[in-house]
Design an enzyme around this catalytic site. Sequence first.
Site, mmCIF file in Angstrom:
data_model
loop_
_atom_site.group_PDB
_atom_site.id
_atom_site.type_symbol
_atom_site.label_atom_id
_atom_site.label_comp_id
_atom_site.label_asym_id
_atom_site.label_seq_id
_atom_site.Cartn_x
_atom_site.Cartn_y
_atom_site.Cartn_z
ATOM 1 N N GLU A 61 60.690 34.595 -11.271
ATOM 2 C CA GLU A 61 59.653 34.121 -12.160
ATOM 3 C C GLU A 61 59.088 32.570 -12.811
ATOM 4 O OE1 GLU A 61 59.319 36.490 -11.588
ATOM 5 O OE2 GLU A 61 57.489 37.955 -9.949
ATOM 6 N N HIS B 290 52.198 47.457 -15.255
ATOM 7 C CA HIS B 290 51.856 46.787 -13.471
ATOM 8 C C HIS B 290 49.849 46.807 -14.019
ATOM 9 C CE1 HIS B 290 54.842 47.327 -11.354
ATOM 10 N NE2 HIS B 290 54.833 46.630 -10.618
#
Lengths: 345, 327
Positions: free
Chosen positions: B61, B130
Amino acid sequence: MNTVVDKKKTGKGNPTSDGHPKERYLFWFELMLRIRRFEEKALMMYGQQKIRGFCHVYIGQEAVAAGIESVIRREDGIVTAYRQHGIALGRGISAKSAMAELYGKATGVVKGKGGSMHFLSAEHKYFGGNGIVGAQIPIGTGIAFAEKYKGTDNLCVTMFGDGAARQGALHESFNMAMSWKLPVLYIVENNGYAMGTSVNRTSNVVELYKMGLSYDMPSEAVDGMSPEAVHEAITRAAAHIRAGNGPYFLEIRTYRYKGHSVSDPAKYRTKEEVQSYQDRDPVKMIEVKMLDEKIATEKEIQAIKDKIKIEMEEAIDFAENSPLPHPDELYTDNYMQKDYPFIMD
Amino acid sequence: MNRELALRDALREAILEEMRLDENVFLMGEEVAEYDGAYKVSKGLLDEFGAKRVIDTPIAELGFAGIGVGAAMNGLRPIIEFMTWNFAVLAFDQIVNNAAKTLSQSAGQFSCPIVFRGPSGAAGQLAQQHSQTFESWMANVPGLKVISCVDPADAKGLLKSAIRDNDPVCFMESELLYGFKGLVPEGEYTVPIGLAAVRREGTDVTLVSYNKMMLVALEAADELAKEGISAEVIDLRTIRPLDYHTLVKSLKKTNRMVVIDESWPFAGVSSEVTYQMQRYAFDYLDAPVIRVNAADTSLPYAAPLVDAYMPNAAKVIKAVKEVMYVK
């Protein structure tokens, strides 16, 4: 002071013993001397508190900037870290606008908004000047991505220090640049120390060029005290990249004579070590070589010295006499949207 | 003419249309090309635009966000997809230290027209790592714009605006609601960044929310109507810049406000809304603004703990009764 001669690449005149034309030597000498004198002035003015904030000078590393700029094109991009005055001057950013920036003046290269770590210039395709160690590695990779996307044969010189070589961003960037064959020339300026931590204290792998090999990237180590060696390595790398073969990695071994920043007395290294590099000082060596090998006359060399001296005096005058930014500038250049509704209370 | 589209398809239409309009727009991220997107937002885009413009990345990322920033500084208009904003935390250096600051550092010479997008917020029993929201994190940063919405028509129009915008935009969607359907106009349109929308008119209390908590707010409004309480419901849509004019206008009518916000309470979106209301509508308030946030904890896995953590209609109704001083 955009006096950098374009003759440097065409190389008119008789080649020297190394095969480099006279104009190239004069170009190297002039640029290295400009950087050296600029940095000396910056330190002096920092001492007088005319310049504030962090200030990392390039003294000792000038041959790297010189050897890069004698090869690459104006259309090629460069991005580097915060020890960046020399690279910016190499790009052709004037000593005046650079000094004014250090003074925080409105006439600075980024209107007094960036200071020592952030000279950026679209005109010079100079993307900075980044203050976050290693952040520019993916950014330079992206600049190169855009060149490939647009179908040019320009490359992006993506520079970082030995400290940044330990950031994860390096590995992510190397990996994608190799996968996608991006036109990026990675250069680690290995000056031996990440702030006060020597390279051999940061990893088991102290020959930094080897980090490229794990991605099958052509990688080599270069003597960064020699503009000739840097020039030749950049020439090889640029040819490889422009032929569409993807990235290239150079570990350019150099040395900074001063501390990490102005506030660093550099007690982590010996005087003998510093002296051993100063004995090979590129600015002095090239002058001696030009005289010894009759590449240039004393008169020609003196003319460059005089020119740089005047340039620096003019830069200081310009910085001293330039206006500070108006407080309203705080709200400009945050958004491209002209009527962005800032929260004002 | 309107047709019914799921959120994922509305988002895909926005990307598709903008990529057709502008060669410099490209999509990059994990699984966006050959896999058609982890949530199928990019389904079919590889077939139309090819691997040059729809680019699968390794799981990196920080690296691909930074490549996007560099590409944007050098003339392209990247759309960077994060599989979730939770993973974008790895890329915050590039979003916060670079995308947001490039224009200022260069005194206006280098803009960074980039969209970072992906789902934000809890999505069932996915546990601590998450399930987070990032609207308030990103909205804290000058230089960025932040959009968070799930209405398919708005999402399409706002994503098109974000792609055309010359500033970096963080665009937040919802994992749970990619299949959420709504009427989407045919043909070309955009929705401007920075404007809230009144979803339901009412007179007794203003409910303010965004992203999937809008469904909670609307459900609460339905329930309240049965009890004779008329709730006005406002969808912020854009978090930065925040459209407090629409909120103040509503508050002047209802005199009471509840903010339903999935971000954590401390310095969350609800805090900013509440500040703006006391600053600009103090004399119109008949009760303190009350907020219903996610709990001030990490989100655990077990179902009863998820229920306890999340805002829901019952919590909203309780808050409304509190600001109305009714039992």
